[in-house]
Design a protein around this motif. Structure first.
Motif, PDB file in Angstrom:
ATOM      1  N   ALA A  64      -1.625  -1.059  -3.260  1.00 40.61           N
ATOM      2  CA  ALA A  64      -1.997  -2.243  -2.491  1.00 40.61           C
ATOM      3  C   ALA A  64      -3.482  -2.226  -2.151  1.00 40.61           C
ATOM      4  O   ALA A  64      -4.147  -3.276  -2.180  1.00 40.61           O
ATOM      5  CB  ALA A  64      -1.151  -2.328  -1.223  1.00 40.61           C
ATOM      6  N   ASP A  65      -4.005  -1.054  -1.824  1.00 36.49           N
ATOM      7  CA  ASP A  65      -5.449  -0.950  -1.542  1.00 36.49           C
ATOM      8  C   ASP A  65      -6.268  -1.348  -2.775  1.00 36.49           C
ATOM      9  O   ASP A  65      -7.252  -2.097  -2.668  1.00 36.49           O
ATOM     10  CB  ASP A  65      -5.799   0.476  -1.123  1.00 36.49           C
ATOM     11  CG  ASP A  65      -5.225   0.836   0.236  1.00 36.49           C
ATOM     12  OD1 ASP A  65      -4.912  -0.091   1.013  1.00 36.49           O
ATOM     13  OD2 ASP A  65      -5.081   2.042   0.513  1.00 36.49           O
ATOM     14  N   PHE A  67      -5.312  -3.254  -5.248  1.00 33.90           N
ATOM     15  CA  PHE A  67      -5.147  -4.676  -5.525  1.00 33.90           C
ATOM     16  C   PHE A  67      -6.004  -5.533  -4.600  1.00 33.90           C
ATOM     17  O   PHE A  67      -6.618  -6.510  -5.043  1.00 33.90           O
ATOM     18  CB  PHE A  67      -3.678  -5.065  -5.373  1.00 33.90           C
ATOM     19  CG  PHE A  67      -3.433  -6.541  -5.475  1.00 33.90           C
ATOM     20  CD1 PHE A  67      -3.367  -7.168  -6.715  1.00 33.90           C
ATOM     21  CD2 PHE A  67      -3.289  -7.321  -4.332  1.00 33.90           C
ATOM     22  CE1 PHE A  67      -3.154  -8.534  -6.806  1.00 33.90           C
ATOM     23  CE2 PHE A  67      -3.077  -8.685  -4.420  1.00 33.90           C
ATOM     24  CZ  PHE A  67      -3.010  -9.293  -5.658  1.00 33.90           C
ATOM     25  N   GLU A  68      -6.058  -5.182  -3.330  1.00 35.48           N
ATOM     26  CA  GLU A  68      -6.855  -5.980  -2.400  1.00 35.48           C
ATOM     27  C   GLU A  68      -8.339  -5.914  -2.737  1.00 35.48           C
ATOM     28  O   GLU A  68      -9.059  -6.897  -2.549  1.00 35.48           O
ATOM     29  CB  GLU A  68      -6.605  -5.507  -0.964  1.00 35.48           C
ATOM     30  CG  GLU A  68      -5.251  -5.931  -0.417  1.00 35.48           C
ATOM     31  CD  GLU A  68      -5.142  -5.723   1.078  1.00 35.48           C
ATOM     32  OE1 GLU A  68      -5.776  -4.770   1.584  1.00 35.48           O
ATOM     33  OE2 GLU A  68      -4.430  -6.499   1.732  1.00 35.48           O
ATOM     34  N   PHE A  71      -8.636  -8.342  -5.508  1.00 31.09           N
ATOM     35  CA  PHE A  71      -8.393  -9.717  -5.055  1.00 31.09           C
ATOM     36  C   PHE A  71      -9.599 -10.275  -4.307  1.00 31.09           C
ATOM     37  O   PHE A  71      -9.984 -11.435  -4.504  1.00 31.09           O
ATOM     38  CB  PHE A  71      -7.159  -9.741  -4.156  1.00 31.09           C
ATOM     39  CG  PHE A  71      -6.793 -11.114  -3.660  1.00 31.09           C
ATOM     40  CD1 PHE A  71      -6.043 -11.970  -4.433  1.00 31.09           C
ATOM     41  CD2 PHE A  71      -7.205 -11.538  -2.396  1.00 31.09           C
ATOM     42  CE1 PHE A  71      -5.703 -13.237  -3.968  1.00 31.09           C
ATOM     43  CE2 PHE A  71      -6.871 -12.797  -1.934  1.00 31.09           C
ATOM     44  CZ  PHE A  71      -6.118 -13.651  -2.720  1.00 31.09           C
ATOM     45  N   TRP A  72     -10.202  -9.470  -3.443  1.00 29.37           N
ATOM     46  CA  TRP A  72     -11.322  -9.944  -2.638  1.00 29.37           C
ATOM     47  C   TRP A  72     -12.682  -9.662  -3.281  1.00 29.37           C
ATOM     48  O   TRP A  72     -13.723  -9.801  -2.628  1.00 29.37           O
ATOM     49  CB  TRP A  72     -11.286  -9.290  -1.255  1.00 29.37           C
ATOM     50  CG  TRP A  72     -10.081  -9.661  -0.460  1.00 29.37           C
ATOM     51  CD1 TRP A  72      -9.038  -8.851  -0.126  1.00 29.37           C
ATOM     52  CD2 TRP A  72      -9.784 -10.929   0.109  1.00 29.37           C
ATOM     53  NE1 TRP A  72      -8.113  -9.535   0.604  1.00 29.37           N
ATOM     54  CE2 TRP A  72      -8.539 -10.826   0.774  1.00 29.37           C
ATOM     55  CE3 TRP A  72     -10.444 -12.166   0.117  1.00 29.37           C
ATOM     56  CZ2 TRP A  72      -7.944 -11.897   1.432  1.00 29.37           C
ATOM     57  CZ3 TRP A  72      -9.851 -13.237   0.776  1.00 29.37           C
ATOM     58  CH2 TRP A  72      -8.626 -13.092   1.421  1.00 29.37           C
ATOM     59  N   LEU A  92       2.719  -6.095  -3.063  1.00 31.63           N
ATOM     60  CA  LEU A  92       1.626  -7.043  -2.889  1.00 31.63           C
ATOM     61  C   LEU A  92       1.324  -7.780  -4.196  1.00 31.63           C
ATOM     62  O   LEU A  92       1.071  -8.993  -4.186  1.00 31.63           O
ATOM     63  CB  LEU A  92       0.381  -6.302  -2.399  1.00 31.63           C
ATOM     64  CG  LEU A  92      -0.645  -7.134  -1.601  1.00 31.63           C
ATOM     65  CD1 LEU A  92       0.011  -7.734  -0.368  1.00 31.63           C
ATOM     66  CD2 LEU A  92      -1.817  -6.255  -1.188  1.00 31.63           C
ATOM     67  N   PHE A  96       1.724 -11.824  -4.945  1.00 31.69           N
ATOM     68  CA  PHE A  96       0.654 -12.619  -5.557  1.00 31.69           C
ATOM     69  C   PHE A  96       1.136 -13.285  -6.840  1.00 31.69           C
ATOM     70  O   PHE A  96       0.869 -14.481  -7.066  1.00 31.69           O
ATOM     71  CB  PHE A  96      -0.537 -11.706  -5.857  1.00 31.69           C
ATOM     72  CG  PHE A  96      -1.592 -12.332  -6.718  1.00 31.69           C
ATOM     73  CD1 PHE A  96      -2.481 -13.258  -6.193  1.00 31.69           C
ATOM     74  CD2 PHE A  96      -1.697 -11.997  -8.061  1.00 31.69           C
ATOM     75  CE1 PHE A  96      -3.455 -13.838  -6.995  1.00 31.69           C
ATOM     76  CE2 PHE A  96      -2.673 -12.573  -8.870  1.00 31.69           C
ATOM     77  CZ  PHE A  96      -3.556 -13.501  -8.326  1.00 31.69           C
ATOM     78  N   ARG A 221       1.588  -6.325   6.443  1.00 27.99           N
ATOM     79  CA  ARG A 221       0.531  -6.464   5.436  1.00 27.99           C
ATOM     80  C   ARG A 221       0.866  -7.589   4.457  1.00 27.99           C
ATOM     81  O   ARG A 221      -0.008  -8.395   4.095  1.00 27.99           O
ATOM     82  CB  ARG A 221       0.373  -5.143   4.685  1.00 27.99           C
ATOM     83  CG  ARG A 221      -0.824  -5.097   3.745  1.00 27.99           C
ATOM     84  CD  ARG A 221      -1.003  -3.699   3.184  1.00 27.99           C
ATOM     85  NE  ARG A 221      -2.272  -3.542   2.490  1.00 27.99           N
ATOM     86  CZ  ARG A 221      -2.706  -2.401   1.996  1.00 27.99           C
ATOM     87  NH1 ARG A 221      -1.979  -1.301   2.119  1.00 27.99           N
ATOM     88  NH2 ARG A 221      -3.883  -2.340   1.379  1.00 27.99           N
ATOM     89  N   PHE A 225      -1.238 -11.110   4.078  1.00 27.45           N
ATOM     90  CA  PHE A 225      -1.764 -11.536   2.781  1.00 27.45           C
ATOM     91  C   PHE A 225      -1.228 -12.913   2.412  1.00 27.45           C
ATOM     92  O   PHE A 225      -1.972 -13.750   1.862  1.00 27.45           O
ATOM     93  CB  PHE A 225      -1.386 -10.521   1.706  1.00 27.45           C
ATOM     94  CG  PHE A 225      -1.826 -10.918   0.317  1.00 27.45           C
ATOM     95  CD1 PHE A 225      -3.132 -10.721  -0.098  1.00 27.45           C
ATOM     96  CD2 PHE A 225      -0.925 -11.506  -0.563  1.00 27.45           C
ATOM     97  CE1 PHE A 225      -3.539 -11.092  -1.376  1.00 27.45           C
ATOM     98  CE2 PHE A 225      -1.317 -11.885  -1.838  1.00 27.45           C
ATOM     99  CZ  PHE A 225      -2.627 -11.674  -2.245  1.00 27.45           C
ATOM    100  N   GLU A 228      -3.189 -15.566   4.287  1.00 33.77           N
ATOM    101  CA  GLU A 228      -4.536 -15.737   3.744  1.00 33.77           C
ATOM    102  C   GLU A 228      -4.506 -16.415   2.379  1.00 33.77           C
ATOM    103  O   GLU A 228      -5.338 -17.289   2.079  1.00 33.77           O
ATOM    104  CB  GLU A 228      -5.222 -14.376   3.643  1.00 33.77           C
ATOM    105  CG  GLU A 228      -5.509 -13.735   4.993  1.00 33.77           C
ATOM    106  CD  GLU A 228      -6.043 -12.325   4.857  1.00 33.77           C
ATOM    107  OE1 GLU A 228      -5.800 -11.708   3.793  1.00 33.77           O
ATOM    108  OE2 GLU A 228      -6.699 -11.848   5.795  1.00 33.77           O
ATOM    109  N   PHE A 229      -3.542 -16.022   1.557  1.00 39.40           N
ATOM    110  CA  PHE A 229      -3.446 -16.611   0.225  1.00 39.40           C
ATOM    111  C   PHE A 229      -3.045 -18.079   0.309  1.00 39.40           C
ATOM    112  O   PHE A 229      -3.523 -18.919  -0.470  1.00 39.40           O
ATOM    113  CB  PHE A 229      -2.447 -15.814  -0.609  1.00 39.40           C
ATOM    114  CG  PHE A 229      -2.511 -16.125  -2.073  1.00 39.40           C
ATOM    115  CD1 PHE A 229      -3.704 -16.461  -2.694  1.00 39.40           C
ATOM    116  CD2 PHE A 229      -1.365 -16.068  -2.857  1.00 39.40           C
ATOM    117  CE1 PHE A 229      -3.770 -16.734  -4.053  1.00 39.40           C
ATOM    118  CE2 PHE A 229      -1.411 -16.342  -4.208  1.00 39.40           C
ATOM    119  CZ  PHE A 229      -2.617 -16.677  -4.813  1.00 39.40           C
TER     120      PHE A 229
END
Length: 241
Positions: A64-65, A67-68, A71-72, A92, A96, A221, A225, A228-229
């Motif tokens: 997940a770390d 992927f984020e 993503f960002w 996560l 998505f 988490r 997400f 935000e998405f």
């Protein structure tokens, strides 16, 4: 009188030399043996679940770390989806991918038939909610067994304890002898059953609480997400309208 003392000493010696775990198990009757076997099997399965969950949660957090970060990073979400959409490996990424899949389908239909924006946003939100529930359910798999063992194993061990003490009293009544050689085996079996119950229950309870906390953290988490998405997709819909 000397012969009786010698016999008692021999009995006491045989008992004290055979108070090992294996000796206690072999000397126990069928009920206490069944309790011991059940507790050992429950403990073995609990430790199997514990090791699997430790590895699973650590891997999910690390993935997940990563992927984020992707993503960002400011890259294209379409390209990110094309890269992981068909093979999401953690909750996560699954969240998505499911949202992007519905996004593509909805925007294509909207482009063809001018479907309302509100309907697209509502469907994407519903898809993400269902995905979150499904992924959390997967993370919680087998935690119920840990909770059950943690709450019931001490009572199962207590049942073996009571049964062992009853056997001790029966031995006393049958031999009319309250010496250590008569009482010790049943008491030892009783304590051994209690120890096995605690051996199964303590780690099950400790790790259940730990994993429940980790699952709650992962759920928060995923929900964060998703919010935000959803905001990102909503802005893109507004720009296209």
């Amino acid at each position: 009188m000397g012969n009786e003392a010698l016999t008692a000493a021999q009995l006491a010696g045989s008992v004290s030399s055979d108070l090992s775990m294996w000796g206690l198990f072999l000397r126990a009757d069928i009920v206490v043996k069944a309790v011991m076997i059940a507790l050992l099997l429950a403990s073995f399965w609990c430790w199997t679940i514990i090791f699997e969950k430790i590895i699973r949660i650590r891997r999910v957090s690390a993935q997940a770390d990563e992927f984020e970060v992707a993503f960002w990073s400011g890259g294209s979400l379409e390209e990110l989806y094309d890269r992981i959409g068909h093979r999401p490996e953690h909750p996560l990424a699954v969240l998505f991918a499911s949202a992007m899949r519905e996004w593509r389908r909805s925007t294509e239909r909207r482009a063809a038939r001018e479907a309302p924006i509100g309907g697209v946003q509502q469907r994407i939100a519903q898809v993400m909610r269902v995905t979150i529930d499904r992924e959390i359910e997967r993370l919680e798999r087998y935690l119920g067994f840990l909770a059950t063992v943690g709450s019931t194993a001490p009572f199962i061990g207590l049942f073996g304890t009571v049964w062992g003490i009853m056997n001790s009293f029966h031995s006393i009544a049958a031999t009319k002898n309250t010496s250590l050689a008569v009482v010790a085996p049943g008491i030892a079996e009783a304590l051994f059953a209690t120890a096995l119950g605690l051996f199964a229950a303590i780690p099950a309870t400790v790790f259940y609480n730990k994993f429940a906390t980790e699952v709650t953290r992962q759920a928060s988490r995923l929900e964060g997400f998703a919010d935000e998405f959803s905001a990102i997709l909503s802005r893109q819909l507004d720009e296209r309208s």
